[in-house]
Scaffold this active site. Structure first.
Site, mmCIF file in Angstrom:
data_model
loop_
_atom_site.group_PDB
_atom_site.id
_atom_site.type_symbol
_atom_site.label_atom_id
_atom_site.label_comp_id
_atom_site.label_asym_id
_atom_site.label_seq_id
_atom_site.Cartn_x
_atom_site.Cartn_y
_atom_site.Cartn_z
ATOM 1 N N HIS A 186 80.649 -14.201 7.794
ATOM 2 C CA HIS A 186 81.933 -14.839 7.475
ATOM 3 C C HIS A 186 82.834 -13.857 6.735
ATOM 4 O O HIS A 186 82.401 -12.818 6.258
ATOM 5 C CB HIS A 186 81.700 -16.060 6.585
ATOM 6 C CG HIS A 186 81.071 -15.707 5.266
ATOM 7 N ND1 HIS A 186 79.737 -15.404 5.114
ATOM 8 C CD2 HIS A 186 81.607 -15.576 4.021
ATOM 9 C CE1 HIS A 186 79.468 -15.110 3.862
ATOM 10 N NE2 HIS A 186 80.591 -15.195 3.158
ATOM 11 N N ASP A 209 85.780 -13.857 3.487
ATOM 12 C CA ASP A 209 86.082 -14.669 2.303
ATOM 13 C C ASP A 209 87.582 -14.883 2.218
ATOM 14 O O ASP A 209 88.360 -14.035 2.645
ATOM 15 C CB ASP A 209 85.628 -13.944 1.028
ATOM 16 C CG ASP A 209 84.112 -13.769 0.973
ATOM 17 O OD1 ASP A 209 83.398 -14.580 1.600
ATOM 18 O OD2 ASP A 209 83.655 -12.818 0.299
ATOM 19 N N HIS A 218 80.655 -10.319 6.492
ATOM 20 C CA HIS A 218 79.332 -10.136 5.888
ATOM 21 C C HIS A 218 78.520 -11.421 5.955
ATOM 22 O O HIS A 218 79.054 -12.504 6.185
ATOM 23 C CB HIS A 218 79.472 -9.683 4.437
ATOM 24 C CG HIS A 218 80.264 -10.638 3.594
ATOM 25 N ND1 HIS A 218 81.644 -10.756 3.666
ATOM 26 C CD2 HIS A 218 79.874 -11.524 2.639
ATOM 27 C CE1 HIS A 218 82.064 -11.667 2.805
ATOM 28 N NE2 HIS A 218 81.012 -12.153 2.174
ATOM 29 N N ARG A 254 66.898 -17.579 -5.235
ATOM 30 C CA ARG A 254 67.826 -16.500 -5.561
ATOM 31 C C ARG A 254 69.147 -17.111 -6.018
ATOM 32 O O ARG A 254 69.645 -18.057 -5.404
ATOM 33 C CB ARG A 254 68.041 -15.633 -4.317
ATOM 34 C CG ARG A 254 69.066 -14.551 -4.505
ATOM 35 C CD ARG A 254 69.293 -13.773 -3.196
ATOM 36 N NE ARG A 254 70.356 -12.813 -3.412
ATOM 37 C CZ ARG A 254 71.303 -12.533 -2.533
ATOM 38 N NH1 ARG A 254 71.310 -13.139 -1.359
ATOM 39 N NH2 ARG A 254 72.232 -11.654 -2.816
#
Ligand code: NAG
Ligand code: NAG
Ligand code: NAG
Ligand code: NAG
Ligand code: NAG
Ligand code: NAG
Length: 744
Positions: free
Chosen positions: A673, A675, A725, A735
């Site tokens: 995607h 941002d 990314h 995480r």
């Protein structure tokens, strides 16, 4: 020829006259001796300072009355001091016939020399009288005598008995008239002799009206400045343009004298810095044989940020722990968990460990008194918790503090502020006043050990002071003053009942020896920072996170010192921002809040209510941390942006600030995607291979993956167009990352 002859005769005559004059001077200079007489019944700090300045100039000093009980009056404002005249009278009997002897009689507790004996003798001869008294602008003790004083055109009109100089036989004729009591007033005695016109003439007496020799500071503080010379400092009277030799902090000008004496005659100079700093310093190798026991008093009177860190710093004091005895007073239920934890882990580390909790309901002053009475040891370390060292107190500064002065504090300042733990001067009513050197000392432009009137938060007091000079004091309780103010005033002053009413300058003619203990602040090392306890809101889960406005440096790793930036993929920058603790606290805060979004497309939190690339997250706004987070971006991220994307000035604005949780059980990865940002930051909040497996980030255009993110480090990359990314799958554990879309 006769004319010529007579001319040479005249020349000869003139020459002879000059020679005679010269001889007289040579004769006088070599034959006249100066003897300094002073009365001191106790070796106070002020006395030692006086003697130090006298020996610097090689004065011959005779001390009268040492060891005698002081009988010259009880309180500062009442009359007294007759004992001084009696002792001087006794001493002068043996000197009465020494015509070439010049006697200088001065006080010692509150007085220093700024020049040498030759200068005094020269100025005394210029005054052309047999007896010269110091003068001041305020009349004491009998105001009604004002009219009897000879009128003068300018200068100080009234007699002050703190300084007298004269030929021995004449001084003897003055003091031999004494037949009063030890507690009668010395100044009144001298005044009456001086005001008698007959005696004034026969004894050839006058006053040093224009401060050539004597500078009384009472009523004259505004006239007197420091004058820095090469390797030597003097005081200058700006009204009479004189350089007085004897500087007397009479009345309530003791603090001003302390300030002057931090420089005069050579205590601190621009050329050589501090020349007295190493006096009384203790040999560390000797100290190793038997380190003094130290009582470390920690007083927690209000919610205090970073308390666990403070405790950890106590553990790093490079001092034998069995010689450190901990006394903790805690008035805050909120901190009981921190103290409990520290106690459980370290109770056997220290020589002793005592905790007094909120249930005792002690006032601040009572608690500190209790700590002080708890002293059975040689030295007392009193640390207030409103203080934290950014670098910790390391061995050398701490040891340097140890047995060095009776009361000494390390200078600590609030980060990049002029706020510190001392005052350079006091106002007349005993509160803060800024001294000429305050800023230079705080900024360490002048480095040394400074005699100051007030300090707080952290200081070291010798046990012997508490057992002697301050024995009868209620150290930390005095009127309505806060404990530090009470302690400092008790140290400065001699009897607790003095100065109950606000003092007027003339009521402060100090006759009884002041027992004041000098207090010092040292800025010879960078001892650390003072944290701010204001606006500490303890209604959050991890409250220290919210300290980013009040105590920014304590929250975050400082980026300003050394920005350390890597570039693992094209235009992806990588740099440290958060400490381990900050990371843990952000994660802890989010898990405590607990409402993870679940990674659904429908999202009420955003405008439009629909997220195309949803994550399992919590917004900063949801935990009330958005203001703080934006502050963090502006203060810590913007400078990096400017560095790596030169010419781009970020507004530091962001709507989407959130923590994402990746776990195989819920959401493990994020598909490729862009941002909605100009650039994005992505901060790893925990450790790969310890807390999770897998994870990382891949940038498609460059076929570049970063698979080992580092805890506390941030990525920064362009948001649109170039940096498509994806979040790589987390295969085990959980995480956490913190993300911001900046300049959307
Ligand atoms: C004091 O005497 C010493 C030794 O004679 C000398 O070195 C020093 O210069 C003198 N000090 C002053 C200020 O004259
Ligand atoms: C005081 O003594 C000096 C010599 O020391 C003399 O010259 C002067 O006239 C005397 N003054 C008075 C008023 O006697
Ligand atoms: C604590 O002390 C204060 C003042 O001494 C008193 O007003 C208050 O009632 C005390 N509180 C408790 C819980 O004992
Ligand atoms: C402390 O934080 C809480 C929760 O964010 C807030 O409701 C409260 O107003 C804050 N108190 C102060 C004094 O700022
Ligand atoms: C991407 O890089 C990996 C190794 O880092 C390589 O095996 C692969 O062929 C590359 N893919 C492309 C499309 O270049
Ligand atoms: C996940 O981690 C735990 C604890 O580190 C480990 O016991 C377990 O075997 C791991 N599972 C997988 C599938 O790797």
């Amino acid at each position: 020829t006769s004319f010529l002859a007579s001319k040479s005769q005249i020349a000869f005559f003139l020459m002879t006259a000059t020679l005679i004059k010269l001889c007289k001077c040579v004769f006088l200079c070599f034959s006249e001796k100066l003897l300094v007489l002073t009365v001191a019944t106790e070796e106070t700090d002020g006395f030692h300072r006086f003697m130090k300045s006298a020996s610097y100039f090689n004065y011959t000093v005779k001390v009268l009355g040492m060891g005698e009980a002081w009988k010259g009056g009880d309180v500062g404002r009442s009359i007294g001091g007759g004992q001084k005249v009696r002792l001087l009278k006794e001493a002068m009997e043996a000197l009465a016939d020494q015509e070439d002897l010049v006697v200088l009689s001065v006080d010692s507790y509150d007085l220093i020399f700024a020049g040498g004996p030759e200068e005094i003798l020269r100025k005394f001869q210029q005054a052309n009288h047999k007896v010269l008294f110091a003068a001041e602008g305020l009349i004491w003790p009998d105001k009604r005598l004002a009219d009897k004083y000879p009128s003068i055109r300018s200068g100080k009109r009234y007699l002050n008995s703190g300084g007298i100089i004269g030929y021995a036989p004449y001084i003897n004729r003055v003091v031999s008239q004494w037949n009063l009591h030890d507690n009668d007033d010395d100044q009144l005695f001298y005044t009456k002799i001086y005001l008698d016109p007959l005696q004034r003439e026969t004894l050839n007496m006058t006053l040093d009206h224009k401060c050539q020799i004597f500078q009384n500071l009472n009523g004259a503080v505004d006239e007197v400045l420091l004058k820095f010379g090469t390797g030597r400092v003097r005081v200058r009277n700006t009204v009479y343009d004189s350089l007085p030799v004897v500087v007397h902090g009479n009345g309530n000008t003791k603090m001003y004298l302390n300030y002057l004496a931090n420089y005069v005659p050579n205590a601190w100079t621009y050329e050589n810095g501090c020349s007295l700093c190493d006096d009384d310093i203790v040999d560390l190798s000797q100290l190793k044989v038997s380190y003094p026991n130290v009582l470390v008093g920690v007083f927690i009177e209000q919610p205090t940020p970073f308390l666990p860190e403070f405790f950890q710093r106590l553990l790093t004091l490079d001092y034998p722990k069995d010689k450190l005895n901990l006394f903790i007073h805690n008035n805050e239920v909120y901190h009981e968990k921190h103290i409990q934890k520290f106690w459980e882990e370290n109770r056997n580390v220290f020589g002793s460990f005592k905790v007094v909790g909120p249930e005792e309901n002690l006032s601040q002053g009572e608690a500190r008194n209790m700590g002080m009475y708890y002293i059975r040891w040689l030295a007392v370390c009193e640390m207030l918790l409103s203080f934290i060292c950014s670098d910790g107190i390391t061995i050398s500064p701490f040891c340097l503090l140890l047995p060095y002065r009776k009361i000494i504090g390390p200078l600590v300042t609030r980060h990049s502020k002029l706020w510190s733990n001392f005052w350079g001067a006091l106002s007349l009513d005993g509160y803060y006043a800024r001294s000429e050197d305050y800023v230079d000392i705080v900024q360490r432009k002048r480095v040394g050990v400074w005699n100051i009137p007030y300090m707080a938060h952290v200081y070291l007091v010798k046990g012997s002071v508490l057992r002697n000079e301050l024995k009868e004091r209620n150290y930390f309780v005095l009127e309505k003053l806060d404990p530090d103010m009470a302690f400092c005033r008790n140290s400065r002053e001699m009897t607790s009942h003095r100065e109950k009413d606000s003092p007027s300058p003339e009521s402060f003619h100090m006759l009884r020896p002041p027992k004041g203990v000098f207090m010092y602040i040292t800025n010879r090392h960078d001892f650390g920072r003072l944290i701010s306890t204001a606006n500490y809101n303890i209604s959050h889960y991890n409250n220290d996170l919210w300290q980013i406005f009040e105590n920014p440096v304590s929250v975050h790793r400082s980026l300003s010192d050394r920005v350390f930036v890597l570039q693992p993929c094209p235009d992806v920058f990588w740099f440290p921002v958060f400490s381990e603790k900050a990371c843990d606290e952000i994660v802890g805060e989010m898990e405590h809040y607990g409402s993870w979004s679940g990674g659904r497309h429908e999202d009420k939190r955003i405008s439009g209510g629909y997220e195309t690339v949803p994550t399992d997250d919590i917004h900063m706004k949801q935990i009330g941390f958005d203001k703080e987070w934006l502050h963090f971006i502006r203060e810590f991220i913007s400078p990096v942006t400017l560095k790596v994307f030169s010419g781009y000035y970020t507004k530091g604005y962001a709507v989407m600030n959130f923590v994402v949780k990746y776990t195989p059980e819920r959401q493990a990865y994020l598909r490729p995607h862009h941002d909605s940002s100009t650039f994005t930051i992505n901060i790893a909040l925990n450790n790969k291979d310890r807390d999770f497996e897998g994870g990382g980030c891949r940038f498609h255009r460059y076929n570049c993956s970063i698979s080992s993110p580092r805890k506390g480090w941030s990525f920064m990359h362009p948001g649109r167009l170039t940096h498509l990314h994806e979040g790589l799958p987390t295969t085990n554990g959980t995480r956490y990352i913190a993300v911001s879309f900046i300049d959307p």
